[in-house]
Design a protein around this motif. Structure first.
Motif, PDB file in Angstrom:
ATOM      1  N   SER A 204     -11.975   3.491   9.232  1.00 34.44           N
ATOM      2  CA  SER A 204     -11.090   2.765   8.314  1.00 34.44           C
ATOM      3  C   SER A 204     -11.631   2.754   6.887  1.00 34.44           C
ATOM      4  O   SER A 204     -10.854   2.644   5.937  1.00 34.44           O
ATOM      5  N   LEU A 205     -12.934   2.882   6.719  1.00 28.55           N
ATOM      6  CA  LEU A 205     -13.512   2.910   5.376  1.00 28.55           C
ATOM      7  C   LEU A 205     -13.506   4.312   4.772  1.00 28.55           C
ATOM      8  O   LEU A 205     -13.867   4.482   3.608  1.00 28.55           O
TER       9      LEU A 205
ATOM     10  N   PHE B 158      -3.156   9.960   0.948  1.00 26.51           N
ATOM     11  CA  PHE B 158      -2.623  11.219   0.427  1.00 26.51           C
ATOM     12  C   PHE B 158      -1.310  11.027  -0.339  1.00 26.51           C
ATOM     13  O   PHE B 158      -1.152  11.540  -1.448  1.00 26.51           O
ATOM     14  N   PRO B 159      -0.332  10.259   0.181  1.00 27.21           N
ATOM     15  CA  PRO B 159       0.938  10.130  -0.539  1.00 27.21           C
ATOM     16  C   PRO B 159       0.821   9.364  -1.854  1.00 27.21           C
ATOM     17  O   PRO B 159       1.408   9.773  -2.861  1.00 27.21           O
ATOM     18  N   VAL B 160       0.091   8.247  -1.871  1.00 23.98           N
ATOM     19  CA  VAL B 160       0.010   7.469  -3.111  1.00 23.98           C
ATOM     20  C   VAL B 160      -0.789   8.226  -4.156  1.00 23.98           C
ATOM     21  O   VAL B 160      -0.532   8.133  -5.358  1.00 23.98           O
ATOM     22  N   LEU B 161      -1.768   9.019  -3.724  1.00 22.18           N
ATOM     23  CA  LEU B 161      -2.522   9.848  -4.650  1.00 22.18           C
ATOM     24  C   LEU B 161      -1.589  10.841  -5.348  1.00 22.18           C
ATOM     25  O   LEU B 161      -1.670  11.050  -6.560  1.00 22.18           O
TER      26      LEU B 161
ATOM     27  N   THR C 295      -1.569   4.190   3.801  1.00 21.11           N
ATOM     28  CA  THR C 295      -2.260   4.868   4.893  1.00 21.11           C
ATOM     29  C   THR C 295      -3.286   3.951   5.545  1.00 21.11           C
ATOM     30  O   THR C 295      -3.427   3.913   6.775  1.00 21.11           O
ATOM     31  N   GLU C 296      -4.001   3.197   4.729  1.00 21.21           N
ATOM     32  CA  GLU C 296      -4.997   2.269   5.258  1.00 21.21           C
ATOM     33  C   GLU C 296      -4.339   1.166   6.082  1.00 21.21           C
ATOM     34  O   GLU C 296      -4.851   0.776   7.133  1.00 21.21           O
TER      35      GLU C 296
ATOM     36  N   ALA D 133      -8.247  -2.731   1.112  1.00 24.34           N
ATOM     37  CA  ALA D 133      -7.247  -1.698   0.825  1.00 24.34           C
ATOM     38  C   ALA D 133      -6.474  -2.019  -0.448  1.00 24.34           C
ATOM     39  O   ALA D 133      -6.200  -1.132  -1.276  1.00 24.34           O
ATOM     40  N   LEU D 134      -6.123  -3.290  -0.628  1.00 27.54           N
ATOM     41  CA  LEU D 134      -5.368  -3.712  -1.808  1.00 27.54           C
ATOM     42  C   LEU D 134      -6.188  -3.500  -3.080  1.00 27.54           C
ATOM     43  O   LEU D 134      -5.702  -2.954  -4.078  1.00 27.54           O
TER      44      LEU D 134
END
Length: 449
Positions: A145-146, A151-154, A363-364, A389-390
């Protein structure tokens, strides 16, 4: 006595959630943040962290217990559609000319946070592992998880900055694509270990998963390629129904295998042909409905499971939260930056790449909800990881501005042909909720909401 009909409550809760998430997306976009930040925040505010704390009665009225399973199901259907779209837009062609650096950045950017996260999780096990959860699945899940990159928001951030068609943008997308594939493979392994009752069962699950991937790649992909050429003669509604049926069947198979339905939807997107007009139109229509109308229900389901009051005034809990954030940033940002620098990139590009790879976004949240659903993590650690994540998503855009403050504006992004939102259907509608994690095929990606 029959159970109360949940429909009247759903008819109130669903539009409230959609409107609230839309408002949150618009507000944060005005301050230069990806809309997913607003949607995650709204989801948290509608949960016990704020609404349930200020007015438990209002929270119970808006989200009565009998409606929660239906909200979750609708949100997960939206999530399956989103994962299909992410798989459909996963394009490894950006690796051309960048393969060595991209592989180095992605792998170091995964394994450094994986190693650091594993060490941190080993120390957290006694305090945060739910009863009955083994040390191995707990440590593996926290470590994975870390090591996630959104990928999409990037892609959305790069497009908004005019960097998508630049050398840095291509390298970032290639690195994130390799990272995405590796991370989902690791998560599938963790899921197999977590669900299986013994090492033998875990091995069987992994073997069945490999068989399924092989069948999808060697049989289903060529079949879909042939069918897509004939699909041009079919009604668009028929192709849309076939695409949705295919992603559901694929998701069902992986759910039965034991590695969660999300992997099946994602893999079906990967093997679906990209260059068919009928598929593009169907994907655009699927996205135009599922992302703005169903995905917000996933955000609010996440928010209902996030309770900041669980951390309360316990200094130890907040110290652990700070440690999680520090390890996440040090591992991902530090690892990716170092790998890019050692591969020959200058400091500005290396730091920019590190900032982008540290972005986690929706994604996270998908990964964290999976861990909570499997019972590998509890509500307290879930809350800590959601906050991580936020924060890491929120600092991506300002960090990129800081590192590239002396850069000249990049070229305008190339017109895409992928699964855009309303604009992919010929409408200039601006970003819909979920566009913070929208796909790189948006035709007007920088249009303000």
């Amino acid at each position: 006595m029959s159970a109360p009909d949940p429909l009247p409550h759903l008819l109130v809760a669903v539009p409230v959630v959609i409107a609230a998430c839309r408002a949150g997306a618009v507000l944060v976009r005005r301050i230069g943040q990806p809309p997913v930040i607003g949607e995650i925040t709204i989801g948290i505010l509608l949960g016990p962290s704020l609404l349930g704390w200020i007015s438990p009665g209002a929270a119970a009225w808006l989200f009565p217990a009998q409606t929660l399973p239906y909200l979750s199901v609708l949100g997960n259907i939206g999530l399956l559609c989103f994962m299909f779209l992410v798989g459909l837009e996963l394009d490894l062609s950006a690796l051309r000319g960048n393969s060595r650096t991209a592989v180095a950045v992605s792998q170091v950017g995964i394994f450094v946070p994986l190693a650091l996260g594993g060490l941190l999780a080993a120390g957290m096990y006694g305090s945060f592992a739910p009863p009955g959860v083994g040390r191995l699945p707990f440590v593996l899940f926290v470590a994975v998880s870390l090591s996630i990159t959104a990928f999409p928001v990037l892609a959305r951030i790069l497009t908004d900055r005019g960097l998508y068609a630049t050398g840095l943008g291509s390298l970032a997308m290639a690195s994130a694509a390799v990272d995405d594939v590796a991370a989902w493979c690791l998560l599938a392994l963790v899921t197999a270990v977590s669900v299986s009752g013994s090492p033998g069962q875990a091995v069987v699950t992994v073997l069945w998963s490999l068989v399924f991937v092989a069948v999808m790649a060697s049989f289903v992909r060529p079949l879909l390629s042939r069918l897509s050429r004939r699909a041009e003669r079919l009604a668009e509604s028929t192709v849309l129904a076939a695409v949705f049926t295919g992603l559901c069947v694929s998701a069902c198979i992986t759910q039965e295998i034991g590695i969660h339905a999300l992997f099946g939807a994602f893999l079906f997107g990967v093997v679906t042909p990209r260059h068919s007009r009928s598929v593009e139109v169907s994907a655009a229509r699927l996205r135009a409905f599922a992302v703005p109308l169903l995905l917000p229900l996933f955000f609010v389901s996440t928010g209902l499971n996030t309770d900041i009051s669980l951390l309360g005034s316990d200094v130890t809990q907040w110290l652990w939260a700070g440690a999680v954030l520090a390890v996440a940033v040090l591992g991902k940002f530090g690892g990716a930056t170092s790998a890019a620098r050692l591969s020959g990139r200058d400091w500005r590009d290396s730091l920019s790449l590190g900032a982008l790879m540290n972005c986690r976004g929706l994604t996270e949240l998908i990964v964290l909800n999976l861990g909570l659903e499997l019972g590998v993590i509890g509500p307290d650690l879930f809350t800590i990881l959601v906050l991580m994540a936020l924060v890491t998503t929120a600092i991506t855009s300002p960090a990129l501005t800081w590192f590239r403050r002396s850069a000249e504006p990049g070229p305008a992004p190339a017109t895409g042909t992928g699964t855009g939102g309303d604009d992919a259907l010929g409408k200039d509608a601006g970003p819909a909720p979920g566009d913070g994690d929208s796909l790189p095929g948006d035709r007007e990606p920088a249009t303000a909401a």
